[in-house]
Design a protein around this motif. Sequence first.
Motif, PDB file in Angstrom:
ATOM      1  N   HIS A  50     -16.962  14.530  22.088  1.00 12.14           N
ATOM      2  CA  HIS A  50     -17.923  15.572  22.493  1.00 12.14           C
ATOM      3  C   HIS A  50     -19.113  14.509  22.620  1.00 12.14           C
ATOM      4  O   HIS A  50     -20.146  15.201  23.226  1.00 12.14           O
ATOM      5  N   LEU A  51     -19.182  13.379  21.998  1.00 12.07           N
ATOM      6  CA  LEU A  51     -20.532  12.788  22.032  1.00 12.07           C
ATOM      7  C   LEU A  51     -21.061  12.318  23.137  1.00 12.07           C
ATOM      8  O   LEU A  51     -22.482  12.082  23.350  1.00 12.07           O
ATOM      9  N   TRP A  52     -20.298  11.999  24.205  1.00 10.20           N
ATOM     10  CA  TRP A  52     -20.712  11.516  25.298  1.00 10.20           C
ATOM     11  C   TRP A  52     -21.877  12.468  25.957  1.00 10.20           C
ATOM     12  O   TRP A  52     -22.699  12.084  26.679  1.00 10.20           O
ATOM     13  N   LEU A  53     -21.579  13.848  26.086  1.00  8.47           N
ATOM     14  CA  LEU A  53     -22.553  14.853  26.888  1.00  8.47           C
ATOM     15  C   LEU A  53     -23.837  14.684  26.519  1.00  8.47           C
ATOM     16  O   LEU A  53     -24.768  14.698  27.151  1.00  8.47           O
ATOM     17  N   ASP A  54     -24.045  14.544  25.161  1.00 10.04           N
ATOM     18  CA  ASP A  54     -25.389  14.457  24.472  1.00 10.04           C
ATOM     19  C   ASP A  54     -26.097  12.995  24.898  1.00 10.04           C
ATOM     20  O   ASP A  54     -27.211  13.363  25.392  1.00 10.04           O
ATOM     21  N   GLU A  55     -25.427  11.915  25.033  1.00 14.13           N
ATOM     22  CA  GLU A  55     -25.901  10.760  25.422  1.00 14.13           C
ATOM     23  C   GLU A  55     -26.129  10.937  27.147  1.00 14.13           C
ATOM     24  O   GLU A  55     -26.980  10.153  27.585  1.00 14.13           O
ATOM     25  N   ALA A  56     -25.299  11.418  27.589  1.00 16.03           N
ATOM     26  CA  ALA A  56     -25.160  11.618  29.314  1.00 16.03           C
ATOM     27  C   ALA A  56     -26.601  12.242  29.551  1.00 16.03           C
ATOM     28  O   ALA A  56     -26.923  12.137  30.905  1.00 16.03           O
ATOM     29  N   MET A  57     -27.277  12.854  28.771  1.00 12.03           N
ATOM     30  CA  MET A  57     -28.456  13.523  29.284  1.00 12.03           C
ATOM     31  C   MET A  57     -29.738  12.300  29.465  1.00 12.03           C
ATOM     32  O   MET A  57     -30.726  12.941  30.013  1.00 12.03           O
ATOM     33  N   GLU A  58     -29.513  11.268  29.337  1.00 18.50           N
ATOM     34  CA  GLU A  58     -30.368  10.046  29.924  1.00 18.50           C
ATOM     35  C   GLU A  58     -30.413  10.043  31.243  1.00 18.50           C
ATOM     36  O   GLU A  58     -31.134   9.228  31.644  1.00 18.50           O
ATOM     37  N   GLY A  59     -29.271  10.653  31.935  1.00 15.06           N
ATOM     38  CA  GLY A  59     -29.117  10.557  33.453  1.00 15.06           C
ATOM     39  C   GLY A  59     -30.352  11.453  33.962  1.00 15.06           C
ATOM     40  O   GLY A  59     -30.741  12.016  33.388  1.00 15.06           O
ATOM     41  N   PRO A  60     -30.308  11.122  35.200  1.00 16.44           N
ATOM     42  CA  PRO A  60     -31.214  12.171  35.948  1.00 16.44           C
ATOM     43  C   PRO A  60     -30.834  13.600  35.860  1.00 16.44           C
ATOM     44  O   PRO A  60     -29.843  13.835  35.838  1.00 16.44           O
ATOM     45  N   ASN A  61     -31.939  14.446  35.979  1.00 18.15           N
ATOM     46  CA  ASN A  61     -31.844  15.813  35.641  1.00 18.15           C
ATOM     47  C   ASN A  61     -30.886  16.365  36.885  1.00 18.15           C
ATOM     48  O   ASN A  61     -30.080  17.485  36.356  1.00 18.15           O
ATOM     49  N   PRO A  62     -31.261  16.393  37.830  1.00 16.18           N
ATOM     50  CA  PRO A  62     -30.285  17.163  38.893  1.00 16.18           C
ATOM     51  C   PRO A  62     -28.763  17.091  38.606  1.00 16.18           C
ATOM     52  O   PRO A  62     -28.074  17.822  39.218  1.00 16.18           O
ATOM     53  N   ALA A  63     -28.385  15.580  38.217  1.00 16.56           N
ATOM     54  CA  ALA A  63     -26.964  15.458  38.040  1.00 16.56           C
ATOM     55  C   ALA A  63     -26.472  16.494  36.939  1.00 16.56           C
ATOM     56  O   ALA A  63     -25.564  16.859  36.645  1.00 16.56           O
ATOM     57  N   SER A  64     -27.549  16.461  35.931  1.00 13.70           N
ATOM     58  CA  SER A  64     -27.181  17.155  34.745  1.00 13.70           C
ATOM     59  C   SER A  64     -26.954  18.494  34.978  1.00 13.70           C
ATOM     60  O   SER A  64     -26.215  19.221  34.261  1.00 13.70           O
ATOM     61  N   ILE A  65     -27.600  19.182  36.092  1.00 12.54           N
ATOM     62  CA  ILE A  65     -27.379  20.416  36.387  1.00 12.54           C
ATOM     63  C   ILE A  65     -26.138  20.781  36.776  1.00 12.54           C
ATOM     64  O   ILE A  65     -25.560  21.488  36.015  1.00 12.54           O
ATOM     65  N   LEU A  66     -25.424  19.947  37.579  1.00  7.50           N
ATOM     66  CA  LEU A  66     -23.881  19.992  37.782  1.00  7.50           C
ATOM     67  C   LEU A  66     -23.096  19.656  36.793  1.00  7.50           C
ATOM     68  O   LEU A  66     -22.181  20.418  36.551  1.00  7.50           O
ATOM     69  N   TYR A 108     -28.541  14.588  13.887  1.00  9.32           N
ATOM     70  CA  TYR A 108     -27.676  13.356  14.106  1.00  9.32           C
ATOM     71  C   TYR A 108     -26.136  13.832  14.403  1.00  9.32           C
ATOM     72  O   TYR A 108     -25.304  12.868  14.178  1.00  9.32           O
ATOM     73  N   ASP A 109     -26.032  15.052  14.830  1.00 11.29           N
ATOM     74  CA  ASP A 109     -24.552  15.333  15.199  1.00 11.29           C
ATOM     75  C   ASP A 109     -23.624  15.436  13.834  1.00 11.29           C
ATOM     76  O   ASP A 109     -22.478  14.762  14.120  1.00 11.29           O
ATOM     77  N   PHE A 110     -24.101  15.774  13.111  1.00  6.35           N
ATOM     78  CA  PHE A 110     -23.053  15.315  11.606  1.00  6.35           C
ATOM     79  C   PHE A 110     -22.482  13.991  11.324  1.00  6.35           C
ATOM     80  O   PHE A 110     -21.708  13.637  10.886  1.00  6.35           O
ATOM     81  N   TYR A 111     -23.366  13.229  11.756  1.00  9.51           N
ATOM     82  CA  TYR A 111     -23.340  11.579  11.778  1.00  9.51           C
ATOM     83  C   TYR A 111     -21.890  11.169  12.426  1.00  9.51           C
ATOM     84  O   TYR A 111     -21.291  10.022  11.756  1.00  9.51           O
ATOM     85  N   ILE A 112     -21.403  11.846  13.140  1.00  6.95           N
ATOM     86  CA  ILE A 112     -20.110  11.614  13.732  1.00  6.95           C
ATOM     87  C   ILE A 112     -19.932  10.173  14.512  1.00  6.95           C
ATOM     88  O   ILE A 112     -19.013   9.296  14.297  1.00  6.95           O
ATOM     89  N   ASP A 113     -21.376   9.932  15.130  1.00  2.00           N
ATOM     90  CA  ASP A 113     -21.169   8.764  15.712  1.00  2.00           C
ATOM     91  C   ASP A 113     -20.971   7.515  14.704  1.00  2.00           C
ATOM     92  O   ASP A 113     -20.430   6.329  15.162  1.00  2.00           O
ATOM     93  N   ARG A 114     -22.053   7.532  13.762  1.00  2.00           N
ATOM     94  CA  ARG A 114     -21.604   6.664  12.694  1.00  2.00           C
ATOM     95  C   ARG A 114     -20.134   6.523  12.035  1.00  2.00           C
ATOM     96  O   ARG A 114     -19.828   5.166  12.036  1.00  2.00           O
ATOM     97  N   LEU A 115     -19.759   7.505  12.012  1.00  2.00           N
ATOM     98  CA  LEU A 115     -18.394   7.551  11.559  1.00  2.00           C
ATOM     99  C   LEU A 115     -17.462   6.891  12.419  1.00  2.00           C
ATOM    100  O   LEU A 115     -16.526   6.101  12.038  1.00  2.00           O
ATOM    101  N   TYR A 116     -17.646   7.122  13.557  1.00  2.00           N
ATOM    102  CA  TYR A 116     -16.734   6.197  14.739  1.00  2.00           C
ATOM    103  C   TYR A 116     -16.958   4.770  14.666  1.00  2.00           C
ATOM    104  O   TYR A 116     -16.134   4.150  14.695  1.00  2.00           O
ATOM    105  N   GLY A 117     -18.350   4.487  14.303  1.00  2.00           N
ATOM    106  CA  GLY A 117     -18.781   3.095  14.360  1.00  2.00           C
ATOM    107  C   GLY A 117     -17.982   2.513  13.418  1.00  2.00           C
ATOM    108  O   GLY A 117     -17.672   1.260  13.414  1.00  2.00           O
ATOM    109  N   PHE A 118     -17.865   3.062  12.095  1.00  3.28           N
ATOM    110  CA  PHE A 118     -17.352   2.533  10.842  1.00  3.28           C
ATOM    111  C   PHE A 118     -15.794   2.187  11.007  1.00  3.28           C
ATOM    112  O   PHE A 118     -15.187   1.654  10.409  1.00  3.28           O
ATOM    113  N   THR A 119     -15.147   3.252  11.971  1.00  2.00           N
ATOM    114  CA  THR A 119     -13.703   3.486  11.870  1.00  2.00           C
ATOM    115  C   THR A 119     -13.198   2.765  13.119  1.00  2.00           C
ATOM    116  O   THR A 119     -12.999   1.456  12.912  1.00  2.00           O
ATOM    117  N   ILE A 120     -13.339   3.555  14.236  1.00  2.00           N
ATOM    118  CA  ILE A 120     -12.407   3.021  15.336  1.00  2.00           C
ATOM    119  C   ILE A 120     -13.128   2.025  15.985  1.00  2.00           C
ATOM    120  O   ILE A 120     -12.381   0.813  16.511  1.00  2.00           O
TER     121      ILE A 120
END
Lengths: 611, 558
Positions: free
Chosen positions: A241-257, A531-543
Amino acid sequence: MNDILLQTGWWVPCYGLLGALLTLPWSMGLVKRTGPRPAAYFNMFMTLVAFIHGTLLFRATWHHEPVELVLHWLSIADLDLTLNVELSSATVGSMELVTGLSILAQLFALGYMEKDWALARFYALMGFFEAAISGLAISNSLFLTYAFLEMLTLSTYLLVGFWYAQPLVVTAARDAFLTKRVGDILLLMGVVTLSALAGSLDFPDLYDWTETAQLSPLVANLLGLALIAGPIGKCAQFPLHLWLDEAMEGPNPASILRNSVVVSAGAYVLIQLQPILNLAPVALMTLVGIGMITAVGESFVAIAQVDIKRAFSHSTSAYLGLVFIAVGMQWTNFALLLLFAHAIAKSLLFMSVGSIVLTTNSQDLTEYGGLWSRMPVTTSAFVVGSLSLVGLLPLGCFWAFERGLDIFWYDQPLLSAIILLVNGLSVISLTRIFRLVFLGPPQPKTRRSPEVPWTMAVPMVSLIIVTLLSPLLMHNLGLLPNWEYINKSAGITLIASGLMGLIIGGTLELQKSKSRSIKKPIRVVQDMLSYDFYIDRLYGFTIVFLVSSLSRFMVWFDRYIVDGAVNAVGFASVFGGESLKYSASGQSQFYVLTILIGVSVLGLLLTWTLW
Amino acid sequence: MTDHFPWLTTLIALPAIAALLVPLIPDQNGKTLRWYALGVGFLDFALTVWTFWTHYDISSSALQLTEQYAWVPQLGLNWSVGVDGLSMPLIVLTGFVNTMAIFAAWNVTQKPKLFYGLMLLLYSAQLGVFAAQDMLLFFIIWELELVPVYLLISIWGGPQRFYAATKFILYTAFASIFILLAGLAMAFYGDTFSFDMATLAQKHYSLTFELLTYAAFLIAFGVKLPIFPFHTWLPDAHGEASAPVSMILAGVLLKMGGYGLMRMNIEMLPNAHVYLAPVLAVLGVVNIVYGALNAFSQQNLKRCLACSSISHMGFVLIGIAALTEVGFNGAVLQMISHGLIASALFFLAGVTYERTHTLIIAKMGGVAKAMPIVFALFTVGTMASLALPGMSGFVSELTIFLSVATSPVYSVAFKVLITLLAAVGLILTPVYLLSMLRRVFYGQSSLPEQAIAPWMDANPREVFIAVSMIVPIIAVGLYPKFVTQTYDVKTVAVAAEVQESITRVAQAKSLEAIAQQPLEPHQLQAQGVLSAYSPTFSSAGFSSAGLSSALIAPAIPR
């Protein structure tokens, strides 16, 4: 007339693609004199054509049996891959929703992206995006669906990476692609397995096959798990699920869709796969489990965000979690109802967010305040969108939630509680954002904030109207229950949970200057959520760590072991030659001695047996 | 011997003859010469297309346009050429990639005469390899092709060019001895002596002999393809060669390995192939995962792309190992598709290198700002390489996946293992490609602000080359029949032959199993050819008697 319309139904997704191609001269920089605007107009025109064609098509398919269009794409020996499209009122209706929202988003983008030098490229990507989603809506073959899902992955990657010189975009685009790709590849494995098992990838054939399929539970469950992996990635559900949060860096009209129809596309595929998933109880259980984790977890996470777009993206994940629960419990119509209501409300909310971001040049919730009097249209869009997103007033999502509660009320108290919890938490989150953005004293970035130009206001207002009318629309489509069948107690509980959220959200202590609380226990919880339960860091340490160290080890192995072995042979031969060269001294005594020793050893060996 | 115009000979000889004329052209800085070379390249390509268009019948699996002239009768060496579905698409690919490579090598200022001469010679040699129908001739041209490559790397290569060129020539020359060995052995086998490939394919060899020759060919083509332990020459050679040479190396030369495997190992030695196909499948998976993991940690842009080639060629191996029409079809398609994609990517890497003057990924970064068009084209190439639907790589890799899944020969456990591991490779592909793209193009520009100028972006020539590579990639991706129909008949014929061998082997094995019934299972296992990898196959039904009849049974009714 109807026949022609139906036979050409597959053109509708092509319009978007054509629009994307038409912008190439501008996005490639071949035409500079006119500026990038004509490219945008082309695209909007093509989308409009798609919308009109879709509307006519919708009328043609209404009370008409579904029409199938088949193209034999690749046939090798007994393998026959077809591109198969089904035009029924349901599929064409979904396509209409997509093209309709796409028009509004594109008009909105005309204002939002006005000052961007790469406007043409943006429109090309939007056209591509629209083509992929509308194609997905009418696809009648799992293979074609997979192809469209991958197209969506690509267009998400390109749209998120649109401002490629920004530091955060760099990783966001990559993560979006990789996360979805992992899901897609697992889905592909499911597709390959299905093709081997069922012999065809067209949905009707697959449904027929499920009736008679004799699968061992292990195979069925593995297949089911592979098939749900794609939608999990696409809908931004728990492990992916982490990508959607990061994807908000994109232009807003695309975020609408992205937050409305793209995530719904994943769920739509899931719904299409439902008959196959029914063979796999473990996969269904997993869907419910993932849905529960995501719905609750992300609802909490959304409350702690300081970035306005990210707060909404987490709520998108949460709502899609509810859809996953619905599919997992095999209540398809609840899932569809929720998807529809959520898509409309979320796109309206994102439009209003876009106006706020554009006017204030900020996405930081702590920098807003007092916008209600300055931006009335945006404010009303926000309010209508919010109310339509939660179960408080009888707007879109209220009916969806009501439906869900009605289903789960007696047998599944846990799931009912989750729906109420998500509703309450969403109200808290929305109230918090509303207070931060619109109420309170204006801050430096919001002091001079005029209402947005008409290109943005018009789509916003139209969508407000659509959102307000959505219950009526649902009623006309026969999605709403009759008054006497409504579970009154469920409805009242739902409204109560909404009111509760409103009260908590309204009284929540807000810190504007310092977004983090100074009280330690609160701060720890707040940090964990933001920080979304630090899941991104967990991924960083593991996979991530695992793959990169494995890869480094492989390079070392390649260089020193595989290549080293060959180099050792080379070195040995060079060394041998170099050392042998010292034996050629030129002194005859030495040669005689060598010959003598050689002959004696030979003689010894030959006569060995005689001794 | 030949009653029609010698089209193939003309096609093969044209660039070589043109190369001989190069010294006569009065030109010092290569300005005239490049037009000459490009003209010859394009003429030959156009002629190839025209010849096949008018004189080649795609509905026949037989050898066509054959020619045979005695060359050195004392040795039994004939100039014998012909094309069928396996070689025809690859010859067209060769013409295309070479023409594009010559066009890409537009700014050669160092010894231009030698450079273009060698390029043209190389062009001829590649066509010759794909067209040769005489084993000895095949070997000679195969060896001949190494010389220009060696010189092209060692004179126009990067800083480590001598090391890379020497490594390349040592590996490939040493390995190609095995072609000669196996070829001679096959030619002398039995009572007749001939180097003609068709005759060799007709001979009946003993199983041991087949297995031995198969192994010899596998080494020779395994180095070229490359297959796992023999691959280390490739990142060096591809990394050090200049961009046009890398294009040819990745676009065509690797395909020779795959072509050789299909032509010699499958067509001539189908019985051995039935035994050793699982080995190929395992090697293919190793290639895919190993190549991808290696690519992820490469510091050099071209080495990264080279490792990605290793990974993608693994799919060819898996397709070949599937033993079905679908698999062979996918393998050929993968070769064509990878030829286009890899040469496009190497070309674009060269374009980037000409601007940044470095191939070290860490030293680049943010160059998209300076060259947006190169960035866009590179993104398209990357997407094609990671098998995005709508691009050729997707079709071929999907076909290969489907062929494994539907292959009647392997057990479910083996198929699942192969598919899953190959899928891991498919997930790793975007991991390294996108991380490469991110580190090279995204982010803040590493170039000084004043260095960013409009001329830094791709010029029309470069855009033209890249686009003409990308157009067929997308065309095949959208409508694969357009390519697959040109060789479909041939791969089906090859597959039919292999199926026959499977049946034959199965019958032999079941007879043997009946004859050896009293023996203990573990003794049988020790005798089985497949004992080496029986752990993988224990659940596959191999455990009782090598290739047990139970395993093969589904294949027999075909």
